[in-house]
Design an enzyme around this catalytic site. Structure first.
Site, short mmCIF file in Angstrom:
data_model
loop_
_atom_site.label_atom_id
_atom_site.label_comp_id
_atom_site.label_asym_id
_atom_site.label_seq_id
_atom_site.Cartn_x
_atom_site.Cartn_y
_atom_site.Cartn_z
N GLN A 185 37.34 39.44 52.15
CA GLN A 185 37.27 38.20 52.94
C GLN A 185 38.63 37.79 53.49
O GLN A 185 38.76 37.49 54.67
CB GLN A 185 36.70 37.08 52.05
CG GLN A 185 36.35 35.82 52.82
CD GLN A 185 36.15 34.61 51.92
OE1 GLN A 185 36.51 34.62 50.75
NE2 GLN A 185 35.57 33.55 52.47
N ILE B 172 39.68 50.54 48.69
CA ILE B 172 39.08 51.62 47.90
C ILE B 172 38.02 52.37 48.73
O ILE B 172 37.66 53.50 48.42
CB ILE B 172 38.50 51.04 46.58
CG1 ILE B 172 38.24 52.15 45.57
CG2 ILE B 172 37.28 50.19 46.82
CD1 ILE B 172 38.06 51.63 44.15
N ARG B 173 37.54 51.71 49.80
CA ARG B 173 36.54 52.33 50.68
C ARG B 173 36.98 52.24 52.13
O ARG B 173 37.73 51.32 52.49
CB ARG B 173 35.21 51.56 50.58
CG ARG B 173 34.33 52.08 49.51
CD ARG B 173 33.07 51.26 49.31
NE ARG B 173 32.88 51.07 47.86
CZ ARG B 173 33.23 50.01 47.19
NH1 ARG B 173 33.73 48.97 47.81
NH2 ARG B 173 33.07 49.94 45.88
N TYR C 265 37.72 35.63 35.37
CA TYR C 265 38.50 35.56 36.61
C TYR C 265 39.62 34.53 36.47
O TYR C 265 40.78 34.79 36.79
CB TYR C 265 37.56 35.19 37.75
CG TYR C 265 38.21 34.92 39.08
CD1 TYR C 265 38.85 35.93 39.78
CD2 TYR C 265 38.15 33.65 39.66
CE1 TYR C 265 39.43 35.68 41.03
CE2 TYR C 265 38.72 33.40 40.90
CZ TYR C 265 39.36 34.41 41.58
OH TYR C 265 39.93 34.17 42.80
C1 AKB Z 1 35.63 32.13 43.65
O1 AKB Z 1 34.73 31.30 43.89
O2 AKB Z 1 35.62 32.89 42.66
C2 AKB Z 1 36.80 32.19 44.59
C3 AKB Z 1 37.92 31.33 44.14
C4 AKB Z 1 37.81 29.86 44.20
O3 AKB Z 1 38.93 31.83 43.72
N1 AKB Z 1 36.39 31.83 45.91
#
Ligand code: AKB
Length: 315
Positions: A13, A36-37, A143
């Site tokens: 993105q 990677i692609r 994350y």
């Molecule tokens: C997500 O929603 O994981 C991302 C972010 C806010 O880092 N768009």
């Protein structure tokens, strides 16, 4: 200085839009897109491209040797929603990919590195409104804590080895040229596509879930402005808060209705992404970005919505 730039994770993105803008500024041949692609996107294929997996350090080493980059943007990452489905892979990719690049930056004396962090570094005990740069941070998504640990590594490599690494805690990003992949804020892009295609949208977040978001044009400008800022002006070497626009699905839907009066929104009963959103701030304070490198946002909810719809209609 004659810049040579590598963008890792170019097909995503942010990557697609960043490659386009960097090539416009520095010239097509100076910006190597890498993922990677292979990509079928004309923007990516308009200049040099290299296949690379950020977990393969030998291959990355060859890439650095071949191009001797002055700037590297490491965008390859697994986002919040997919990260909960593949926690170990998310940790491995988000963490080791970064450490490989930081090590190579030391070895090759790369002038500048950019690495994206996120509002996901905050957690349930962080202040929810106008969340400040420094506060309690207890992210509970893989994350989120991979990004928080990554920020600590960035600051560490800056302090210990002098790597000029710069970073932004992006809010959810909204753009019409590229689609998000696997985040909690993805609804705010999907809604525009569905509004135009079907006139309705089922939101996976509840009506009153406020989250910080940012229009892609502002996000790319912020990234380039931060990378162009004088090093001595930067007081944050972990990652800068960026405020963006805070709104709920209900507020976004009302704004879309001004352009498409028949548009209807409904809300899913239960979605695992809701818990992630509930642990994130509603709004962010970005005083440090304003003071250190003069950050000023251009788009608000109204101008972003109008621009998104206009461009998607043309597409
Ligand atoms: C997500 O929603 O994981 C991302 C972010 C806010 O880092 N768009």
């Amino acid at each position: 200085m004659n810049e040579k730039i590598i963008v890792l994770g170019s097909n995503g993105q942010i990557g697609t839009e960043l490659v386009m803008n960097l090539r416009a500024k520095y010239g097509n041949d100076q910006v190597v897109a890498s993922d990677i692609r292979n990509s079928d996107n004309a923007v990516i294929n308009a200049g040099p491209f290299e296949l690379a997996n950020v977990l393969d350090k030998d291959n990355l080493h060859k890439l650095f040797e071949k191009h001797r980059p002055t700037q590297v943007y490491l965008l390859a990452a697994i986002l919040s929603a997919v990260g909960e489905q593949k926690p170990k892979l998310a940790w491995d990719l988000n963490m080791n990919g970064l450490i490989h690049i930081l090590d190579l930056a030391v070895e090759f004396k790369t002038a500048k590195i950019f690495w994206p962090s996120s509002i996901a570094v905050f957690g349930p005990h962080s202040p929810r409104e106008n969340t400040t740069q420094f506060c309690v941070m207890d992210p509970n998504s893989v994350y989120g804590f991979s990004k928080l640990a990554g920020e600590r590594w960035c600051e560490y490599y800056y302090t210990k080895y002098g790597v000029d690494v710069r970073s932004i805690r992006y809010p959810g990003l909204i753009g019409w040229r590229s689609e998000p992949g696997g985040g909690t804020t993805d609804y705010a892009v999907d809604i525009f596509h569905q509004a135009l295609a079907k006139g309705k949208y089922e939101s996976f977040l509840s009506a009153d879930t406020a989250l910080p978001m940012m229009y892609m044009e502002d996000a790319i400008r912020a990234t380039m402005e931060l990378m162009e800022a004088l090093a001595e002006k930067l007081t944050i070497r972990s990652s800068y808060n960026l405020g963006g626009i805070s709104f709920t699905p209900a507020q976004l839907s009302a704004e879309i209705k001004k352009h498409l009066p028949d548009f209807e929104i409904s809300y899913a009963d239960h979605d695992p992404r809701q818990a992630i959103a509930d642990s994130w701030p509603k709004s962010i304070d970005d005083t440090y970005a304003q003071n250190d490198w003069g950050w000023k946002q251009k788009f608000d909810l109204g101008s972003m919505t109008a621009d998104m719809l206009e461009n998607l209609k043309k597409q």
